[in-house]
Design an enzyme around this catalytic site. Structure first.
Site, PDB file in Angstrom:
ATOM      1  N   HIS A  67       0.790  -1.417   0.175  1.00 30.71           N
ATOM      2  CA  HIS A  67      -0.006   0.101   0.030  1.00 30.71           C
ATOM      3  C   HIS A  67       0.826   1.185  -0.090  1.00 30.71           C
ATOM      4  O   HIS A  67       1.953   1.307   0.545  1.00 30.71           O
ATOM      5  CB  HIS A  67      -0.874   0.127   1.247  1.00 30.71           C
ATOM      6  CG  HIS A  67      -0.390  -0.024   2.639  1.00 30.71           C
ATOM      7  ND1 HIS A  67      -0.153   1.051   3.179  1.00 30.71           N
ATOM      8  CD2 HIS A  67      -0.019  -1.108   3.444  1.00 30.71           C
ATOM      9  CE1 HIS A  67       0.485   0.770   4.246  1.00 30.71           C
ATOM     10  NE2 HIS A  67       0.411  -0.508   4.398  1.00 30.71           N
TER      11      HIS A  67
ATOM     12  N   ASP B 234       0.001   4.433   1.270  1.00 31.25           N
ATOM     13  CA  ASP B 234      -0.137   5.477   2.509  1.00 31.25           C
ATOM     14  C   ASP B 234       0.577   5.013   3.589  1.00 31.25           C
ATOM     15  O   ASP B 234       1.010   3.749   3.963  1.00 31.25           O
ATOM     16  CB  ASP B 234      -1.510   5.521   2.820  1.00 31.25           C
ATOM     17  CG  ASP B 234      -2.228   4.455   3.172  1.00 31.25           C
ATOM     18  OD1 ASP B 234      -2.073   3.287   2.458  1.00 31.25           O
ATOM     19  OD2 ASP B 234      -2.973   4.462   4.227  1.00 31.25           O
TER      20      ASP B 234
ATOM     21  N   ASP C  63       6.389   0.716   6.692  1.00 31.35           N
ATOM     22  CA  ASP C  63       5.029   0.313   6.601  1.00 31.35           C
ATOM     23  C   ASP C  63       4.207   1.259   5.607  1.00 31.35           C
ATOM     24  O   ASP C  63       3.669   2.209   6.301  1.00 31.35           O
ATOM     25  CB  ASP C  63       4.595   0.030   7.796  1.00 31.35           C
ATOM     26  CG  ASP C  63       3.095  -0.364   7.734  1.00 31.35           C
ATOM     27  OD1 ASP C  63       2.463  -0.882   6.881  1.00 31.35           O
ATOM     28  OD2 ASP C  63       2.194  -0.219   9.072  1.00 31.35           O
TER      29      ASP C  63
ATOM     30  N   GLU D 140      -5.024   2.282   3.182  1.00 29.15           N
ATOM     31  CA  GLU D 140      -4.621   1.156   3.886  1.00 29.15           C
ATOM     32  C   GLU D 140      -4.958   1.325   5.555  1.00 29.15           C
ATOM     33  O   GLU D 140      -5.469   0.545   6.462  1.00 29.15           O
ATOM     34  CB  GLU D 140      -3.652   0.216   3.674  1.00 29.15           C
ATOM     35  CG  GLU D 140      -3.626  -1.053   4.043  1.00 29.15           C
ATOM     36  CD  GLU D 140      -2.923  -1.238   5.608  1.00 29.15           C
ATOM     37  OE1 GLU D 140      -2.888  -2.278   6.329  1.00 29.15           O
ATOM     38  OE2 GLU D 140      -2.373  -0.224   6.166  1.00 29.15           O
ATOM     39  N   GLU D 141      -3.957   2.317   5.707  1.00 27.81           N
ATOM     40  CA  GLU D 141      -4.125   2.847   7.399  1.00 27.81           C
ATOM     41  C   GLU D 141      -5.159   3.200   7.816  1.00 27.81           C
ATOM     42  O   GLU D 141      -5.422   3.301   9.014  1.00 27.81           O
ATOM     43  CB  GLU D 141      -3.007   3.700   7.648  1.00 27.81           C
ATOM     44  CG  GLU D 141      -1.437   3.161   6.906  1.00 27.81           C
ATOM     45  CD  GLU D 141      -0.847   1.884   7.875  1.00 27.81           C
ATOM     46  OE1 GLU D 141      -1.768   1.535   8.875  1.00 27.81           O
ATOM     47  OE2 GLU D 141       0.043   1.479   7.609  1.00 27.81           O
TER      48      GLU D 141
ATOM     49  N   ASP E 159       3.476  -6.879   3.371  1.00 27.35           N
ATOM     50  CA  ASP E 159       3.013  -5.720   4.223  1.00 27.35           C
ATOM     51  C   ASP E 159       3.064  -6.316   5.838  1.00 27.35           C
ATOM     52  O   ASP E 159       2.561  -6.037   6.739  1.00 27.35           O
ATOM     53  CB  ASP E 159       1.418  -5.350   4.140  1.00 27.35           C
ATOM     54  CG  ASP E 159       1.099  -4.121   5.094  1.00 27.35           C
ATOM     55  OD1 ASP E 159       2.254  -3.271   5.414  1.00 27.35           O
ATOM     56  OD2 ASP E 159      -0.105  -4.086   5.113  1.00 27.35           O
TER      57      ASP E 159
ATOM     58  N   HIS F 233       4.258   2.707  13.393  1.00 33.21           N
ATOM     59  CA  HIS F 233       3.252   3.810  13.496  1.00 33.21           C
ATOM     60  C   HIS F 233       3.684   4.717  14.611  1.00 33.21           C
ATOM     61  O   HIS F 233       2.892   5.346  15.517  1.00 33.21           O
ATOM     62  CB  HIS F 233       1.964   3.163  13.924  1.00 33.21           C
ATOM     63  CG  HIS F 233       1.250   2.350  12.886  1.00 33.21           C
ATOM     64  ND1 HIS F 233       0.038   1.770  13.082  1.00 33.21           N
ATOM     65  CD2 HIS F 233       1.827   2.044  11.830  1.00 33.21           C
ATOM     66  CE1 HIS F 233      -0.341   1.238  12.033  1.00 33.21           C
ATOM     67  NE2 HIS F 233       0.593   1.322  10.853  1.00 33.21           N
TER      68      HIS F 233
END
Length: 484
Positions: free
Chosen positions: A77, A79, A116, A146-147, A170, A457
């Site tokens: 992904h 984003d 990520d 995705e996030e 991922d 994150h």
């Protein structure tokens, strides 16, 4: 553009990763990176489809001798989660990431790195760019959002995909082949916030220094959530004295364990010393409880002088504190079939004070669909009983483990042969887009893999250089082996 990674191998992978890191690509801001990928494909004469959500599909014919092999999807992904330390001046809408190398790890200075899932995009582009790489026909799929709910994968037109296999890149632990994941959704409560005149001494409560982390992969670690701690702090005050609540805010993303929160309260000047003692005692207890998981936790109360203005009415403040304090958080059930696997959880990721309401946002996850909706119902019931509005979105399905998976078998055998040890085959509590793809393309055989990425994150996120090379070599070897 600086070239911090120019000496690293595989050269193509880190070249593309560094270029990706210079293009802002937080969730909701992926157009520029999507355009970059589309231009990459056109410059190399590859077929490319770019849809209105900025999803990208790039197709490359099979290498000579691989024409009869079934097509393979490489998927990641575009984003990233945008988190930064409070003292860092950085604009995720405009600035390129400030990369640095420390030993075997790449990190971004003061912000998330976006390994990520930028490393998946970089690996796939490197394979597409290398005509010496032996592979079946490739269908490279880069999704968006995705996030924030997997909206890109949800809306992707899969009718133009014809692959037999899908390799999702991922995952964040080398040597682990993921073959199943939890489903989830994002839920939101809006509590009305009528106000009344209030006078007293303004005190700002600040919670910071928490470890944070991914609300799926780290939810079992027992880390503190700043929003929940703020609810506890406000409740401790409320038990002993009356005060005005001006605002409460915390967290940045629903799927990131909140690292910081703040609130402004207004206290009768005669009770400030009492309030200070309550806060100190509560803070001491909290810091003792989380001394292992959140050793840098700080809870501060700063007096900022006289206040004469508006604060929430006592009734509305009571509703907000009730929901902050009583909302469930963390692991709700463990899998009885797979020991050690979290089955269901939720994370109170974001709290925001708006003009006329206060919003609370959760990420809900479960590998059992009925339990996901049970948690959602609990949150909705609590919210509506408090007179608030509730809704949910971004529902994505779980990815069920397949008993028969030739791709999983080949991946395990290839890993054993290359690295002389058996990989771990598992399912995870985090959500993966494989759930949506398996629902849309039930006959496609899928796995998820990836290099070591730590503390995703969070601004402490870092990507292993050596693991990236091994993982890239592993993917290339699997592609070479996928002949039937």
């Amino acid at each position: 553009m600086s070239e911090v990674l120019k000496e690293l191998e595989p050269f193509r992978v880190f070249h593309f990763f560094e270029e990706i890191c210079q293009i802002p690509h937080g969730s909701g801001n992926t157009k520029a990176l999507s355009d970059y990928c589309a231009a990459f494909a056109r410059e190399r004469g590859l077929a490319v489809v770019q849809d209105e959500l900025n999803n990208i599909i790039i197709k490359k014919p099979a290498s000579p001798g691989m024409e009869d092999a079934p097509a393979v999807i490489l998927q990641g992904h575009l984003d990233m989660v945008c988190e930064k330390n409070a003292d860092v001046a950085f604009d995720f809408e405009k600035d390129g990431l400030r990369l640095a190398v420390d030993g075997d790890y790449i990190h971004a200075q003061g912000t998330t790195l976006g390994g990520d899932d930028g490393i998946a995009v970089a690996m796939a582009l490197a394979i597409l760019d290398d005509d010496q790489c032996v592979h079946p026909a490739l269908e490279v799929v880069f999704t968006t959002e995705e996030e924030t709910g997997m909206d890109g994968a949800d809306h992707l037109d899969c009718s133009i995909l014809h692959a037999k296999y899908l390799i999702n890149i991922d995952s964040e632990e080398e040597g682990v082949i993921t073959a199943g994941c939890a489903g989830g959704l994002k839920s939101q409560a809006k509590l009305p916030a009528p106000k009344m005149p209030f006078e007293g001494t303004a005190v700002t409560l600040q919670i910071s220094g928490l470890s944070g982390g991914h609300s799926g992969t780290e939810i079992h670690a027992g880390r503190a959530n700043a929003n929940k701690l703020m609810g506890r702090l406000l409740f401790a005050l409320r038990k002993e004295l009356e005060f005005g609540l001006v605002c409460v805010d915390g967290g940045a993303k629903d799927n990131a364990i909140a690292r910081e929160a703040s609130a402004v309260v207004v206290i009768d000047p005669k009770q400030v010393s009492t309030a200070r003692k309550i806060i100190e005692d509560c803070a001491a207890a909290i810091k003792d409880e989380y001394q292992v998981t959140d050793s840098h936790l700080e809870i501060l109360a700063k007096e900022s002088g006289s206040f004469c203005g508006e604060a929430l009415t006592y009734a509305s403040a009571e509703r907000v504190i009730f929901l902050l304090f009583n909302s469930p958080y963390g692991v709700q059930s463990m899998s009885p079939q797979l020991p050690g696997l979290v089955e269901s959880s939720l994370n109170l990721g974001v709290v925001r004070t708006e003009a006329d309401h206060i919003t609370l946002t959760w990420a809900v996850r479960s590998s059992v669909r009925s339990r996901k909706w049970l948690i959602n119902d609990q949150l909705q019931y609590m919210t509506q009983m408090l007179g608030g509005d509730y809704d949910w979105r971004g529902d994505y399905p779980e990815w069920a483990y397949r008993q028969d998976s030739p791709l999983r078998t080949l991946a395990a055998d290839t890993y054993q042969r290359m690295f002389k040890k058996a990989p771990v085959v598992s399912t995870i509590h985090a959500g993966l887009e494989c759930g949506l793809f398996s629902e849309k393309m039930p006959d496609v055989d899928m796995i998820s893999i990836g290099p070591d990425i730590l503390d995703i994150h969070t601004p402490q996120e870092r990507l292993s250089i050596s693991s990236t090379k091994r993982t890239f070599d592993y993917i290339c070897e699997m592609l070479r082996q996928l002949r039937s």
